[in-house]
Design a protein around this motif. Sequence first.
Motif, short mmCIF file in Angstrom:
data_model
loop_
_atom_site.label_atom_id
_atom_site.label_comp_id
_atom_site.label_asym_id
_atom_site.label_seq_id
_atom_site.Cartn_x
_atom_site.Cartn_y
_atom_site.Cartn_z
N SER A 1 47.26 26.63 57.74
CA SER A 1 46.91 26.25 59.25
C SER A 1 46.87 27.57 60.39
N SER A 2 46.25 27.37 61.29
CA SER A 2 45.78 28.49 62.47
C SER A 2 46.41 28.00 63.60
N HIS A 3 46.92 29.03 64.26
CA HIS A 3 47.74 28.83 65.71
C HIS A 3 47.37 30.00 66.61
N ARG A 4 47.25 29.36 68.05
CA ARG A 4 47.32 30.30 69.01
C ARG A 4 48.81 30.13 69.60
N LEU A 5 49.33 31.45 69.53
CA LEU A 5 50.77 31.39 69.96
C LEU A 5 51.02 31.82 71.53
N THR A 6 52.30 31.65 71.77
CA THR A 6 52.74 31.46 73.19
C THR A 6 53.90 32.49 73.31
N PRO A 7 54.17 33.20 74.28
CA PRO A 7 55.32 34.12 74.39
C PRO A 7 56.67 33.35 73.91
N GLU A 8 56.61 32.24 73.65
CA GLU A 8 57.93 31.47 73.03
C GLU A 8 58.01 31.58 71.85
N ALA A 9 57.13 32.34 71.12
CA ALA A 9 57.31 32.07 69.63
C ALA A 9 57.72 33.66 69.11
N LEU A 10 58.78 33.77 68.08
CA LEU A 10 59.31 34.77 67.75
C LEU A 10 58.63 35.39 66.44
N LEU A 11 57.95 36.59 66.55
CA LEU A 11 57.41 36.95 65.17
C LEU A 11 58.01 38.00 64.44
N ILE A 12 57.86 38.21 63.11
CA ILE A 12 58.13 39.23 62.33
C ILE A 12 56.98 39.95 62.07
N THR A 13 56.80 41.26 62.26
CA THR A 13 55.66 41.84 62.32
C THR A 13 55.66 43.11 61.19
N TYR A 14 54.59 43.41 60.91
CA TYR A 14 54.38 44.91 59.86
C TYR A 14 53.26 45.62 60.62
N ALA A 15 53.65 46.82 60.99
CA ALA A 15 52.44 47.63 61.92
C ALA A 15 52.04 46.88 63.02
N ASN A 16 52.86 46.14 63.82
CA ASN A 16 52.58 45.42 64.81
C ASN A 16 51.76 44.23 64.51
N GLN A 17 51.51 43.88 63.47
CA GLN A 17 50.71 42.60 63.04
C GLN A 17 51.52 41.44 62.36
N PRO A 18 51.46 40.47 62.89
CA PRO A 18 52.35 39.17 62.77
C PRO A 18 52.32 38.81 61.05
N GLN B 1 68.33 28.90 68.89
CA GLN B 1 67.21 28.46 70.16
C GLN B 1 66.32 29.42 70.19
N ALA B 2 65.92 30.58 69.38
CA ALA B 2 65.02 31.06 69.45
C ALA B 2 63.83 30.53 68.20
N VAL B 3 64.52 30.02 67.01
CA VAL B 3 63.85 29.36 66.11
C VAL B 3 63.18 28.16 66.66
N ARG B 4 64.20 27.49 67.42
CA ARG B 4 63.63 26.09 67.94
C ARG B 4 62.43 26.23 68.92
N ARG B 5 62.48 27.06 69.92
CA ARG B 5 61.44 27.44 70.60
C ARG B 5 60.29 27.82 69.92
N SER B 6 60.24 28.48 68.91
CA SER B 6 59.35 28.99 67.95
C SER B 6 58.57 27.93 67.51
N ALA B 7 59.35 27.05 66.68
CA ALA B 7 58.97 25.97 66.04
C ALA B 7 58.16 24.89 67.04
N ARG B 8 58.87 24.62 68.22
CA ARG B 8 58.26 23.88 69.05
C ARG B 8 56.79 24.05 69.80
N SER B 9 56.73 25.60 69.81
CA SER B 9 55.59 26.06 70.29
C SER B 9 54.43 25.98 69.58
#
Length: 832
Positions: free
Chosen positions: A313-330, A361-369
């Motif tokens: 699946s492809s998504h356009r994220l919002t600032p509510e999503a919490l990301l794990i990044t590598y070299a600033n890439q999600p 709460q961070a995971v809940r916001r990410s999943a909902r977003s």
Amino acid sequence: MQVSLQWLRELVACSMPAAELAERLSMAGFEVDAIEDLAARAAGVVVGFVEERSPHPNADKLSVCRVRFSAAPGDDLLQIVCGAPNVRAGIHVPVALVGAHLPAVDLTIKPAELRGVASSGMICSLRELGLPESSDGIAVLDDLLSDVPPLGTPVGPSLGLDDQVLELAITANRPDGLSMQGIAREVAALTGAALTLTAPAPQVSAVPLPVAAADAAAIEAGGLYSLTAITGVKVGPSPDWLQQRLERAGLRAINNVVDVTNLVMLEFGQPLHAFDSERLALLGPAGSASADPGAIGVRQAGDGEPFEALDGSSHRLTPEALLITYANQPVALAGVIGGSNASVHPGTGAIWLEAAVFAPQAVRRSARSVGLRTDASHRFEKGLPREVTLAAADRAAALLVELAGGEIQGRWLHQVPVDPRPPLALRRDALHQLLGPVLVDGVADDLADERITATLEALGCQLEDSEEGWWVTVPPSRAMDLQREVDLIEEVARLVGYDHFASHLPDPICPGGLEPAQKAERLLRRALCAAGLQECCSLSLGPAQAPVSRGIGLTTAERVALANPLLAEYGHLRDSLIDDLLLAARRNLQASQPGFWAFEIGHVFRANGDAADTDVISEAKLAGVICGERRSELWSSAGKPRPLGYYEARGVLQQALGQLSLTCDDRPLQGHALLHPGRAAELVLEGRAVGWFAQLHPAQAEALDLPEATHLFELSLEPLLRAATRSNRWQPSFSPYPTVPASERDLAVVIPASVTAAQLLTVMRKAGRPLLESAELIDRYAGSQVAEGAASQAFRLRYRDARRTLTEAEVEQAHAAVRQAVEKQFDAQLRA
């Protein structure tokens, strides 16, 4: 949560039947929604051997098979017509005998005739047995099993269809119930069976994880983040036992690496994720030979930032999503799902195993977003104990070494040190007082100390004696739920069984009933309805400013704000009942209704001061709107609209208040921008102002699209009820009906126009005692016949003595006293 009974019995030595165990779990708070018996999928299906296969004489795609299903000599062979392309002679197959029912396809096997050839039975595919298929056609047992059972043997146990699965409903306060170990501890505590959990895996030594300050702050919200490096991994199918455990838990087997992370999640309740470290290296700077743990980061997503999940699946994220990044890439949506750019694939040789604790709460916001709800996010949202995280990572690393041939290289760890949780005080008297006695052989007695300690120790708690009871140290797996003394008492009651405690009614038993104020409020509601008003009920939450007052420019003050509102439009407490009533009136009139007469009794709120941390004051109010007509006939006005005048509308309110023996005096009220400047009155009860009654200001009526003859009232409820329940009103004394005649006199005086009739009546009633029985206004005139600034008011007074007939002289004497008091008090002139 789907629980395999076989797996559960490996963790706890409980031989209780599934139905009885389900009853015990349901009574203890883990409601069992369903019990699935996997053996029923293959009931009546046995091992058979295809001795001969020939083409069907009348169909190209059908085969006629001669199948032996018994090793006994002399038994007849079954003739079965089969349409599978992979059927052939010399293979062992599952055969459903006549009379067998296959619930996976809802089919009962019966003797049949296909294209003129008799068929007695069916050769089954995996799908028809409720198992996932790996190829088209029938199931060939020689390919699926290392050892094929003897002919005629039930095929279910060989294919893993010899288990029972309990489907449990896990409540929000029991995140430990989302793991097999948590359920095993619960069963051990309920049944007293021995707990045989998996031995802890060897701990992997860890070094600090180099992260930036911003990333460290994001990690510290959860408290722990670790990466375990494992090389030499060979990705392939998982062993059968692992695939069966995942399938019975409702998960799909993918490969040995991913399956191990899912297995440990089911076992410990701790979600894990595996990154392909070689793919991560490709995301870094050009020329990087290996992945650098210092490039791992945790941040909020940018607005519209793209993310490709590993499920495609492809998504356009919002600032509510919490990301794990590598070299600033999600590379992953924290606690929800991994990214496709670093996922494990058949060519993966080295992985980083992520084990972390993210803020719920961070995971809940990410999943909902992103609109995703995964097994991992479900567990993170309920909260996870940090003490389990590294133990789960150790267990997964050991399994990857065993099943995938990996080699552990080490671990990077970033965590926030936390103080150990202090023990909870459990008082013996508090427990007995709250739970009451327990029945032992039919005799009610307090719960024994030994049973209390045994119950809590079965949950993994450690107890230390104290003067009043015990100091209880809660295990990490239950730290999210057991945080107060009452939680421990609840656990004791739940595990002992609520049905074992004695029933005890309050002593003495007193009949219930309504308080006088409650009765008066109900009477007031009925009286208002009898007067023609309908009761409304509006939301106590609304926007920051009252819509009516803001729309007509009365106020810009904001209402009391909620700390955590669900919606911005309903994030403040209302400060008036009138706003919603006026909006309701406008909606009704716009819907072609002839009128809107309504009232509401509810609370309004205001801040007790200007500071943000001040208290909020709540006050009960009675408010109403009388707008337009409310008649059941038209003949009295010849069908023409006849809205109520000011005094008629005021009489409607007084009619209702009169049912509670309440009489309010009216005083002129001015300066209110919502109210008519000359038709507004302050209502006074027992000498104190309790509210107001007025006509809506013409300008505001036009702004709200309401008729000019719109009348409003608002009163404080508490003083009304307090006055209505005074002993002289609530319990009226008996007075006999007078049997002697009364004498009536009229009194007309010219007084200043500012003097109200209520003021005059108060003076008259006081001066006419004890003979003055009643006094009422019958006429008021202001015009050319009297001086400017003056008005003529006429009253009818009735005099009576209940014991005897008054003489003319006595009536004249009392009437003169009234007249003199009015003349003296208000400088009134008697009108001829």
